[in-house]
Design a protein around this motif. Sequence first.
Motif, PDB file in Angstrom:
ATOM      1  N   VAL A   1       1.074  -3.150  -5.214  1.00  0.00           N
ATOM      2  CA  VAL A   1       1.764  -3.811  -4.114  1.00  0.00           C
ATOM      3  C   VAL A   1       3.257  -3.642  -4.351  1.00  0.00           C
ATOM      4  O   VAL A   1       3.761  -3.993  -5.419  1.00  0.00           O
ATOM      5  N   GLU A   2       3.936  -3.077  -3.367  1.00  0.00           N
ATOM      6  CA  GLU A   2       5.391  -2.908  -3.435  1.00  0.00           C
ATOM      7  C   GLU A   2       5.993  -3.380  -2.128  1.00  0.00           C
ATOM      8  O   GLU A   2       5.593  -2.903  -1.058  1.00  0.00           O
TER       9      GLU A   2
ATOM     10  N   GLY B   1       5.541  -5.913  -0.367  1.00  0.00           N
ATOM     11  CA  GLY B   1       4.554  -6.417   0.573  1.00  0.00           C
ATOM     12  C   GLY B   1       3.589  -5.371   1.109  1.00  0.00           C
ATOM     13  O   GLY B   1       2.720  -5.679   1.909  1.00  0.00           O
ATOM     14  N   GLN B   2       3.718  -4.124   0.664  1.00  0.00           N
ATOM     15  CA  GLN B   2       2.851  -3.039   1.118  1.00  0.00           C
ATOM     16  C   GLN B   2       1.794  -2.722   0.059  1.00  0.00           C
ATOM     17  O   GLN B   2       2.097  -2.674  -1.136  1.00  0.00           O
ATOM     18  N   LEU B   3       0.580  -2.476   0.520  1.00  0.00           N
ATOM     19  CA  LEU B   3      -0.504  -2.085  -0.364  1.00  0.00           C
ATOM     20  C   LEU B   3      -0.474  -0.564  -0.509  1.00  0.00           C
ATOM     21  O   LEU B   3      -0.463   0.159   0.481  1.00  0.00           O
TER      22      LEU B   3
ATOM     23  N   ALA C   1      -3.608  -6.738  -7.718  1.00  0.00           N
ATOM     24  CA  ALA C   1      -3.278  -5.482  -8.375  1.00  0.00           C
ATOM     25  C   ALA C   1      -2.489  -5.758  -9.644  1.00  0.00           C
ATOM     26  O   ALA C   1      -1.696  -6.697  -9.694  1.00  0.00           O
TER      27      ALA C   1
ATOM     28  N   TYR D   1      -4.921   6.350   1.807  1.00  0.00           N
ATOM     29  CA  TYR D   1      -4.314   5.854   0.588  1.00  0.00           C
ATOM     30  C   TYR D   1      -4.395   6.915  -0.470  1.00  0.00           C
ATOM     31  O   TYR D   1      -3.935   6.875  -1.486  1.00  0.00           O
TER      32      TYR D   1
ATOM     33  N   GLN E   1      -8.252 -11.077  -0.146  1.00  0.00           N
ATOM     34  CA  GLN E   1      -7.044 -10.781  -0.922  1.00  0.00           C
ATOM     35  C   GLN E   1      -7.342  -9.747  -1.983  1.00  0.00           C
ATOM     36  O   GLN E   1      -8.475  -9.596  -2.429  1.00  0.00           O
TER      37      GLN E   1
ATOM     38  N   GLY F   1       2.311  -5.397  -9.041  1.00  0.00           N
ATOM     39  CA  GLY F   1       2.704  -5.972  -7.757  1.00  0.00           C
ATOM     40  C   GLY F   1       2.043  -7.282  -7.406  1.00  0.00           C
ATOM     41  O   GLY F   1       2.483  -7.975  -6.508  1.00  0.00           O
TER      42      GLY F   1
ATOM     43  N   PHE G   1      -2.008  -9.254  -2.773  1.00  0.00           N
ATOM     44  CA  PHE G   1      -1.821  -8.806  -1.393  1.00  0.00           C
ATOM     45  C   PHE G   1      -2.808  -9.590  -0.551  1.00  0.00           C
ATOM     46  O   PHE G   1      -4.008  -9.580  -0.835  1.00  0.00           O
TER      47      PHE G   1
END
Length: 148
Positions: free
Chosen positions: A96-97, A99-101, A132, A148, A129, A135, A138
């Motif tokens: 997670v960076e 807020g992005q998966l 990870a 992905y 949820q 991060g 999420f």
Amino acid sequence: SEIEAAFIDGRKMPTKLEKLEDNFEQLPEPMKQWYQMLKPAFASRRIPINQILTNGEVLPICGGIEVISTSGHTPGHISLYLQASQTMIVGDSMGVEEGQLLRSKPEHTWDVPASKQSVKAMVAFPIRQIVAFHGGVFEGGIPSGTDY
């Protein structure tokens, strides 16, 4: 997993370390120093394995925890699906960076095509949820149809 056990208990050299060793002469000096620091650290960390987990196995704790083979980041990477809370613990297979998966970064991934397939397999699970290693948490699942 059975595959990962050999890396954890020291019978095999970790894939990242092996990759660095194979390309040692081409590495920039900081990476050579990093390798030289990592090798003795891994050699001294031999963790005994007392249970092998298999794909599809459901551990009878916390309302059921399903083991999912998610090869890619490493050869025997697994993720854990907590059935009762619909939580997927993805370890290093995703991150997670901001807020992005995201799938694990290619430069940190043993087999990128396998990593993509593993993420696609997780889409089938109802997920509230994702946890990870890189991060944190999420909220929500893995969007289907995303590369992905």
